[in-house]
Design a protein around this motif. Structure first.
Motif, mmCIF file in Angstrom:
data_model
loop_
_atom_site.group_PDB
_atom_site.id
_atom_site.type_symbol
_atom_site.label_atom_id
_atom_site.label_comp_id
_atom_site.label_asym_id
_atom_site.label_seq_id
_atom_site.Cartn_x
_atom_site.Cartn_y
_atom_site.Cartn_z
ATOM 1 N N GLY A 164 0.815 -1.215 0.000
ATOM 2 C CA GLY A 164 0.000 0.000 0.000
ATOM 3 C C GLY A 164 0.848 1.264 0.000
ATOM 4 N N ILE A 165 1.927 1.257 0.787
ATOM 5 C CA ILE A 165 2.825 2.417 0.833
ATOM 6 C C ILE A 165 3.509 2.612 -0.510
ATOM 7 N N ALA A 166 3.970 1.513 -1.107
ATOM 8 C CA ALA A 166 4.606 1.600 -2.432
ATOM 9 C C ALA A 166 3.634 2.163 -3.457
ATOM 10 N N GLN A 167 2.394 1.687 -3.421
ATOM 11 C CA GLN A 167 1.383 2.155 -4.363
ATOM 12 C C GLN A 167 1.097 3.641 -4.179
ATOM 13 N N LEU A 168 0.943 4.066 -2.916
ATOM 14 C CA LEU A 168 0.668 5.483 -2.642
ATOM 15 C C LEU A 168 1.809 6.358 -3.136
ATOM 16 N N CYS A 169 3.050 5.978 -2.815
ATOM 17 C CA CYS A 169 4.200 6.786 -3.227
ATOM 18 C C CYS A 169 4.301 6.883 -4.745
ATOM 19 N N ALA A 170 4.068 5.762 -5.429
ATOM 20 C CA ALA A 170 4.152 5.765 -6.895
ATOM 21 C C ALA A 170 3.052 6.625 -7.507
ATOM 22 N N THR A 171 1.863 6.555 -6.924
ATOM 23 C CA THR A 171 0.750 7.364 -7.411
ATOM 24 C C THR A 171 1.061 8.851 -7.306
ATOM 25 N N ARG A 172 1.843 9.210 -6.275
ATOM 26 C CA ARG A 172 2.187 10.615 -6.043
ATOM 27 C C ARG A 172 3.445 11.038 -6.802
ATOM 28 N N THR A 211 7.076 -11.599 -8.473
ATOM 29 C CA THR A 211 5.952 -11.556 -9.412
ATOM 30 C C THR A 211 4.625 -11.313 -8.683
ATOM 31 N N SER A 212 4.466 -11.896 -7.483
ATOM 32 C CA SER A 212 3.176 -11.765 -6.792
ATOM 33 C C SER A 212 2.937 -10.351 -6.272
ATOM 34 N N ALA A 213 3.980 -9.687 -5.775
ATOM 35 C CA ALA A 213 3.802 -8.329 -5.247
ATOM 36 C C ALA A 213 3.383 -7.339 -6.339
ATOM 37 N N PRO A 214 4.088 -7.271 -7.478
ATOM 38 C CA PRO A 214 3.636 -6.368 -8.548
ATOM 39 C C PRO A 214 2.236 -6.715 -9.048
ATOM 40 N N ALA A 215 1.900 -8.011 -9.075
ATOM 41 C CA ALA A 215 0.569 -8.415 -9.545
ATOM 42 C C ALA A 215 -0.511 -7.888 -8.609
ATOM 43 N N ARG A 216 -0.263 -7.966 -7.285
ATOM 44 C CA ARG A 216 -1.246 -7.459 -6.318
ATOM 45 C C ARG A 216 -1.381 -5.946 -6.411
ATOM 46 N N ILE A 217 -0.254 -5.270 -6.595
ATOM 47 C CA ILE A 217 -0.298 -3.813 -6.723
ATOM 48 C C ILE A 217 -1.020 -3.414 -8.005
ATOM 49 N N PRO A 277 -6.681 0.721 4.845
ATOM 50 C CA PRO A 277 -5.839 0.655 3.644
ATOM 51 C C PRO A 277 -5.081 1.958 3.401
ATOM 52 N N VAL A 278 -3.808 1.836 3.120
ATOM 53 C CA VAL A 278 -2.924 2.995 3.010
ATOM 54 C C VAL A 278 -3.411 3.987 1.962
ATOM 55 N N THR A 279 -3.928 3.476 0.854
ATOM 56 C CA THR A 279 -4.317 4.366 -0.247
ATOM 57 C C THR A 279 -5.586 5.157 0.058
ATOM 58 N N ALA A 280 -6.320 4.762 1.105
ATOM 59 C CA ALA A 280 -7.569 5.448 1.446
ATOM 60 C C ALA A 280 -7.486 6.246 2.737
ATOM 61 N N MET A 281 -6.725 5.760 3.703
ATOM 62 C CA MET A 281 -6.695 6.399 5.026
ATOM 63 C C MET A 281 -5.810 7.642 4.993
ATOM 64 N N GLN A 282 -6.315 8.727 5.541
ATOM 65 C CA GLN A 282 -5.635 10.013 5.428
ATOM 66 C C GLN A 282 -4.583 10.274 6.500
ATOM 67 N N LEU A 283 -4.634 9.536 7.598
ATOM 68 C CA LEU A 283 -3.742 9.840 8.723
ATOM 69 C C LEU A 283 -2.395 9.144 8.605
ATOM 70 N N VAL A 284 -1.339 9.871 9.007
ATOM 71 C CA VAL A 284 -0.017 9.286 9.234
ATOM 72 C C VAL A 284 0.476 9.795 10.586
ATOM 73 N N GLU A 285 0.854 8.866 11.468
ATOM 74 C CA GLU A 285 1.459 9.257 12.741
ATOM 75 C C GLU A 285 2.971 9.366 12.544
#
Length: 286
Positions: A20-28, A43-49, A147-155
């Motif tokens: 989720g963190i990788a996806q968020l960072c790449a999206t930004r 192969t499984s990690a990129p497929a899930r992302i 889910p990281v891509t939806a939740m707005q908070l970071v501590e």
């Protein structure tokens, strides 16, 4: 480090949080290197992302071109040495303190002198992780929510030795580069959210354990009576009962208060491998 601050990000761990963190960072628009521990994850990690990005396209949250561009920003490998050029490395491996300490000691040896090392731990003291390195002033907590891509908070969790400019830089990264809302919290087990949330979840589990009320009714009561989107047992299942138990254990170890002790049914479910949504069974069946 890039002229605009943190532009190259490393993520260690391709589970729910790491992916989720990788996806968020790449999206930004950030350059992301994802380090995985198994060859099969190459192969499984990129497929899930990619599947997660596809769901975003289907929901109209991004275009197919944006999806392709974001995917292209993520590289995946098993060699931690490939993280040596990163501005920021975020650890997102399981909540196992010896495992995390070993990883931070390794990252300390391979990362550049200016690299910031961050952990997305839910409950382990950042100061202890920082002590495993020779750069404790450049170690910090960066706790995302699922889910990281939806939740707005970071501590943002500075350790005792964390440099003030590192805290400022990571906070700016969370708020501006990732478009999240950051709160700076003290380095104590559970930080803010889990220190309040976990006792609530454990109290609900005890209520079910004692036969006071079935899980379905406890959840319905909190959803309808308090307008919670998920009742406490469904929320525990979503988080993962193993994760709830691990955070409870860390809180109990730090504070020695009975309210943090794991109820018997939570321990039994974890021992049986019934971890909630991710295994199809927890306090509810999925």
């Amino acid at each position: 480090m890039g002229a605009n601050g943190i532009t190259r990000v490393g993520v260690v761990g391709s589970g729910t949080m790491g992916a989720g963190i990788a996806q968020l960072c790449a999206t930004r628009g950030l350059d992301v290197r994802l380090a995985v521990s198994r060859e099969s994850s190459l192969t499984s990690a990129p497929a899930r992302i990619a599947a997660s990005f596809d769901r975003g396209v289907e929901k109209g949250k991004l275009t197919r071109a944006e999806r392709d561009a974001a995917l292209a920003r993520i590289s995946v490998g098993t060699d931690l040495a490939e993280l040596g050029d990163r501005d920021l490395v975020i650890e997102a491996i399981p909540e196992d303190e010896p495992l995390k300490l070993g990883l931070f000691a390794t990252l300390d040896k391979i990362a550049g002198d200016a690299t910031i090392l961050a952990s997305t731990t839910s409950a382990i003291a950042i100061t202890r992780l920082a002590a495993a390195t020779t750069r404790p002033d450049r170690v910090i907590g960066l706790h995302f929510f699922n889910p990281v891509t939806a939740m707005q908070l970071v501590e943002v969790v500075p350790a005792l030795p964390t440099a003030a400019d590192v805290t400022e830089q990571v906070t700016a990264f969370a708020e501006h580069a990732l478009d999240r809302r950051a709160v700076t919290v003290a380095d104590r087990s559970g930080f803010v959210v889990n220190a309040l949330l976990i006792p609530y979840l454990l109290a609900a589990i005890r209520m079910v354990d004692t036969g006071y009320c079935p899980a379905e009714d406890v959840d319905r009561a909190m959803e309808l009576g308090c307008a919670h989107p998920l009742g406490p047992l469904r929320l525990a299942d979503l988080i993962g009962l193993d994760v709830v138990a691990a955070i409870a254990a860390a809180l109990h170890e730090e504070f020695k208060e009975p309210r943090y002790a794991a109820p018997p049914s939570l321990s039994r479910l974890v021992e049986a491998g019934h971890l909630g949504r991710k295994t199809g069974r927890g306090f509810h069946t999925y």
